[in-house]
Motif scaffolding. Sequence first.
Motif, PDB file in Angstrom:
ATOM      1  N   LYS A  96      -1.045   7.998  32.609  1.00  0.00           N
ATOM      2  CA  LYS A  96       0.404   7.959  32.857  1.00  0.00           C
ATOM      3  C   LYS A  96       0.915   9.285  33.412  1.00  0.00           C
ATOM      4  CE  LYS A  96       0.818   3.864  30.895  1.00  0.00           C
ATOM      5  NZ  LYS A  96       1.109   2.648  31.683  1.00  0.00           N
ATOM      6  N   GLN A  99       1.765  12.548  39.115  1.00  0.00           N
ATOM      7  CA  GLN A  99       3.019  12.973  39.758  1.00  0.00           C
ATOM      8  C   GLN A  99       3.978  13.684  38.813  1.00  0.00           C
ATOM      9  OE1 GLN A  99       4.785   9.710  41.949  1.00  0.00           O
ATOM     10  NE2 GLN A  99       3.450  10.088  43.699  1.00  0.00           N
ATOM     11  N   HIS A 100       3.576  13.899  37.565  1.00  0.00           N
ATOM     12  CA  HIS A 100       4.367  14.762  36.696  1.00  0.00           C
ATOM     13  C   HIS A 100       3.994  16.215  36.982  1.00  0.00           C
ATOM     14  CE1 HIS A 100       4.937  10.955  34.563  1.00  0.00           C
ATOM     15  NE2 HIS A 100       5.921  11.524  33.880  1.00  0.00           N
ATOM     16  N   ARG A 240       9.424  13.381  34.463  1.00  0.00           N
ATOM     17  CA  ARG A 240       9.824  13.150  35.843  1.00  0.00           C
ATOM     18  C   ARG A 240      11.325  12.873  35.912  1.00  0.00           C
ATOM     19  NH1 ARG A 240       6.353   8.463  38.256  1.00  0.00           N
ATOM     20  NH2 ARG A 240       7.644   8.915  40.071  1.00  0.00           N
ATOM     21  N   ARG A 242      14.619  11.107  36.645  1.00  0.00           N
ATOM     22  CA  ARG A 242      14.980   9.724  36.955  1.00  0.00           C
ATOM     23  C   ARG A 242      16.023   9.733  38.066  1.00  0.00           C
ATOM     24  NH1 ARG A 242      15.098   9.643  31.105  1.00  0.00           N
ATOM     25  NH2 ARG A 242      17.334  10.061  31.279  1.00  0.00           N
ATOM     26  N   THR A 276      10.281   9.238  45.367  1.00  0.00           N
ATOM     27  CA  THR A 276       9.042   9.087  44.610  1.00  0.00           C
ATOM     28  C   THR A 276       8.005  10.101  45.058  1.00  0.00           C
ATOM     29  OG1 THR A 276       9.448   6.722  44.272  1.00  0.00           O
ATOM     30  CG2 THR A 276       7.178   7.488  44.009  1.00  0.00           C
ATOM     31  N   GLU A 281      11.173   9.529  39.417  1.00  0.00           N
ATOM     32  CA  GLU A 281      10.982   8.144  38.977  1.00  0.00           C
ATOM     33  C   GLU A 281      12.228   7.364  39.403  1.00  0.00           C
ATOM     34  OE1 GLU A 281      10.753   5.485  34.865  1.00  0.00           O
ATOM     35  OE2 GLU A 281      10.707   7.678  34.769  1.00  0.00           O
TER      36      GLU A 281
END
Length: 460
Positions: A96, A99-100, A240, A242, A276, A281
């Motif tokens: 999970k 991209q963090h 991330r 939002r 993105t 996110e």
Amino acid sequence: MGLSQAGGSPGQPSPQPGPRPGAQQSPQPDPAPHSVPDQGSAHTHQPSPAQAQAQPQPQAKAHAHAHPRALPWPEARLLASRTGRGLDPVTLPLDKALQHTLAEPLAALTDLPSFDTSAMDGWAVSGPGPWQVAEDASEHGILAGDRSEPRPLQDGHAVRIATGARVPPGTSAVLRSEYAELDGARLRTAHPPQPGTDIRPRGQECRSSDRLLPPGTRVTPAVLGLAAAAGYDELALVRRPRAEVLVLGDELLHRGLPKDGRIRDALGPMIGPWLTALGAEVLVTRRLGDDAEALHEAVSTTRADLVVTTGGTASGPVDHLHPTLERIGARLLVDGVQVRPGHPMLLARLPEGAHLVGLPGNPLAALSGLVTLAEPLLRTLSDQGPAQDPCVPLSSEVHGHPRDTRLVPVTYAPAESLAHPLHYNGPAMLRGIATAGHLAAIPPGGARSGAGVPLLTLPW
């Protein structure tokens, strides 16, 4: 309306919102006072944040305020990078984490490799050779993943070994299979290996507790692989940001060919993937038309850290963004930037601490707003460092605006170390940006062939 003029006049009025009485203020520090448009003459006193909270400003009627003070492009970009702060850390499993951003340094939990391993299929040998093949070895020799501790290898002996297998104690080198000549129980070679050949010693890549990556590193597939190899099952990450995208404009069609004075929405399909790619996110992309109440409801109830709107940043009869920001008590931080295309972009802080970036409705003008305001803000929210913009010479002259920075799509050829300006660079055009890898920041007045200009890397 959604399609605004990217080259709008600096004299177009846009409202200056003030805090509502009792409205919750963001814990984040306010930008310097000069970043907020004046409500009077150039000498109007700017209250401190504490004064602004204690003495709410009177609400101006929509479009009845003084002319905004458009910021120079470098200043607007810097302000956007200093507006927010890194979001709270979270702990997530590796699957999970993509991209963090790392919230903590990535330190090795083990030596890499954690034992001496063979780098090749071949033979573990001890001494200069020829070698006696070990009689007690299995037919396949030592395989990767064997759990049993390999027996020490005596001088003058050899045993088969696979890539990644543990090297037996006493091994001086690994002889590659293609160089080995097996004669019964004797092993010979015309290419004697030097001591240590094709052995990956324990700790060759790192030792336990070595710092592998700093905080703020973007988690890529390669970072996931390194983290797994270093012993991690989960990572401490910056959450991330939002994001929510609001597409405005009754003139927009969302499928089929343009007709009856309406045009296709080019930004709705593009903005979400762009955000993105920048690490956000994206919760939703909503198409609101020119509905003031729908816009008010969406902005005032958002759960996002960043709201991005397309169109409606000017002062036309159905441009509802400025009145909506006034109505909810948002703080307008940037209202116009000295950049072409994209002049009427804006940045605001919402009462609950989220941010809103208003993009012009023309496609290339909107992308100008993304790289000027949204990208620096997202990098800060993600706790990443500022972007590093290389300075690269132009292959040909680019005409400039008399006062404003121009953002021009270019291709960059590293072998030539030249940026090639592209045609179709008007504010409503996407043909140039579709083949570009960068935007060149052309200073006011233009740049001659060979002049070095900053390149902004596009996130694809």
